[in-house]
Scaffold this motif. Structure first.
Motif, PDB file in Angstrom:
ATOM      1  N   UNK A 292       0.755  -1.203   0.067  1.00 52.81           N
ATOM      2  CA  UNK A 292      -0.063   0.135   0.147  1.00 52.81           C
ATOM      3  C   UNK A 292       0.887   1.228  -0.055  1.00 52.81           C
ATOM      4  N   UNK A 293       1.958   1.352   0.771  1.00 53.65           N
ATOM      5  CA  UNK A 293       2.927   2.484   1.020  1.00 53.65           C
ATOM      6  C   UNK A 293       3.508   2.580  -0.256  1.00 53.65           C
ATOM      7  N   UNK A 294       3.849   1.486  -0.976  1.00 55.28           N
ATOM      8  CA  UNK A 294       4.899   1.780  -2.386  1.00 55.28           C
ATOM      9  C   UNK A 294       3.723   2.498  -3.370  1.00 55.28           C
ATOM     10  N   UNK A 295       2.336   1.926  -3.427  1.00 61.14           N
ATOM     11  CA  UNK A 295       1.626   2.250  -4.417  1.00 61.14           C
ATOM     12  C   UNK A 295       0.995   3.690  -3.873  1.00 61.14           C
ATOM     13  N   UNK A 296       0.855   4.056  -2.720  1.00 61.80           N
ATOM     14  CA  UNK A 296       0.370   5.439  -2.355  1.00 61.80           C
ATOM     15  C   UNK A 296       1.538   6.472  -2.704  1.00 61.80           C
ATOM     16  N   UNK A 297       2.794   6.115  -2.493  1.00 62.29           N
ATOM     17  CA  UNK A 297       3.953   6.907  -2.728  1.00 62.29           C
ATOM     18  C   UNK A 297       3.982   7.276  -4.215  1.00 62.29           C
ATOM     19  N   UNK A 298       3.742   6.217  -4.973  1.00 64.92           N
ATOM     20  CA  UNK A 298       4.060   6.307  -6.681  1.00 64.92           C
ATOM     21  C   UNK A 298       2.667   7.407  -6.828  1.00 64.92           C
ATOM     22  N   UNK A 299       1.586   7.037  -6.362  1.00 64.51           N
ATOM     23  CA  UNK A 299       0.377   7.971  -6.889  1.00 64.51           C
ATOM     24  C   UNK A 299       0.593   9.326  -6.534  1.00 64.51           C
ATOM     25  N   UNK A 300       1.407   9.529  -5.376  1.00 62.99           N
ATOM     26  CA  UNK A 300       1.567  11.066  -4.920  1.00 62.99           C
ATOM     27  C   UNK A 300       2.370  11.708  -5.794  1.00 62.99           C
ATOM     28  N   UNK A 301       3.352  10.946  -6.570  1.00 61.70           N
ATOM     29  CA  UNK A 301       4.258  11.580  -7.657  1.00 61.70           C
ATOM     30  C   UNK A 301       3.711  12.122  -8.433  1.00 61.70           C
ATOM     31  N   UNK A 302       2.249  11.900  -8.906  1.00 62.21           N
ATOM     32  CA  UNK A 302       1.350  12.237  -9.958  1.00 62.21           C
ATOM     33  C   UNK A 302       1.187  11.103 -10.899  1.00 62.21           C
ATOM     34  N   UNK A 303       1.849  10.178 -10.595  1.00 60.76           N
ATOM     35  CA  UNK A 303       1.751   8.887 -11.385  1.00 60.76           C
ATOM     36  C   UNK A 303       0.134   8.494 -11.814  1.00 60.76           C
TER      37      UNK A 303
END
Ligand code: ADP
Ligand code: MG
Length: 255
Positions: A218-229
């Motif tokens: 979850x954290x990995x996915x959230x982090x990626x989404x936060x970059x605007x991905x």
């Protein structure tokens, strides 16, 4: 997870095969009670890492502590207290599942109730069958049962669902979750992204002998989404695998 007791600690682990460095100074901890995944493509160094912790392979350098025991000082204590998948196919073709469990129990010097163990992996109706008579999914469930014979605190599973059909994979995920619920720590390798995402509490992503990321899915996915991905395509609400399972029935057991 509230209790973050380190049950496995790996520091600066290196493995050289001749001139080739398969594991390049990796460090990670596994917490008691979690399902920890080593995720990566073929050749990433997952099995090498797992087998070194299991005491089945020598390391080049680094420090490994398993349940408070230093692997350099007392590997046989570690071996006694962990669950590794035992090879059944081919070795004892004439023995049935009950006989195999008794044999392995003897190797560990442990009293085991074969039927109780087979119940845990949903194979009671195959108790009198030989391992070569089992389907791929049943074989893997039996192989997981063999990890539980010595009632270990930690079990090690190397690519347990490779080659299985979708239902058999989901059955195996349920089984692994049940084992964790009963208090056993699970360390698993996989090259399936979806398996790591759905099954593991935390994942170390390995590539070419290195850990390139370690966190919860979850954290990995959230982090990626936060970059605007954003995913290039509209994500569908179901997959073809879901369609197939819906058509054939989720509860269908692999034969
Ligand atoms: P994975 O399990 O992630 O597929 P492995 O740990 O099996 O990766 O292998 C990591 C790398 O080490 C690969 O390049 C593989 O070819 C190499 N390797 C594995 N075992 C040996 C061995 N016994 N001798 C030489 N090279 C090996
Ligand atoms: Mg491997």
């Amino acid at each position: 997870m509230l209790m973050q007791h380190k049950i496995i600690s790996v520091k600066n682990l290196v493995k050289n095969y001749g001139d080739f460095q398969a594991v390049k100074s990796i460090s990670f901890d596994v917490y008691e009670g979690e399902i920890f995944g080593l995720l990566g493509p073929n050749g990433a160094g997952k099995s090498t890492t797992l087998e070194i912790i299991e005491t089945l392979r020598d390391k080049t350098s680094g420090q490994i502590i398993v349940d408070g025991i230093d692997l350099d000082k007392d590997p046989s204590s570690i071996k006694k207290n962990i669950g590794v998948q035992l090879q059944t196919s081919g070795f004892y073709p004439s023995l049935n599942l009950i006989e195999l469990i008794k044999l392995f129990g003897g190797l560990y010097n442990k009293e085991v109730d074969p039927i109780e163990l087979l119940k845990k992996v949903n194979l009671v109706d195959k108790a009198k069958s030989k391992s070569k008579e089992l389907s791929g999914g049943q074989k893997q469930r039996f192989s997981i049962a063999t990890t539980l014979i010595n009632q270990p605190k930690i079990i090690f599973l190397d690519e347990p669902t490779t080659g299985l059909d979708p239902q058999a994979r989901r059955n195996l995920w349920d089984l692994i979750r049940e084992i964790r619920s009963a208090g056993t720590t699970v360390i698993i390798t996989t090259h399936y992204m979806d398996e790591a995402e759905q099954l593991c509490d935390r994942i170390a992503i390995m590539d070419q002998g290195k850990i390139i990321k370690l966190d919860s899915p979850d954290k990995m996915i959230d982090e990626l989404v936060e970059t605007g991905f954003e995913r290039p395509k509209q994500v569908k609400a179901a997959s073809l695998e879901d369609v197939f399972i819906h058509l054939t029935g989720r509860e269908m057991r692999d034969e």
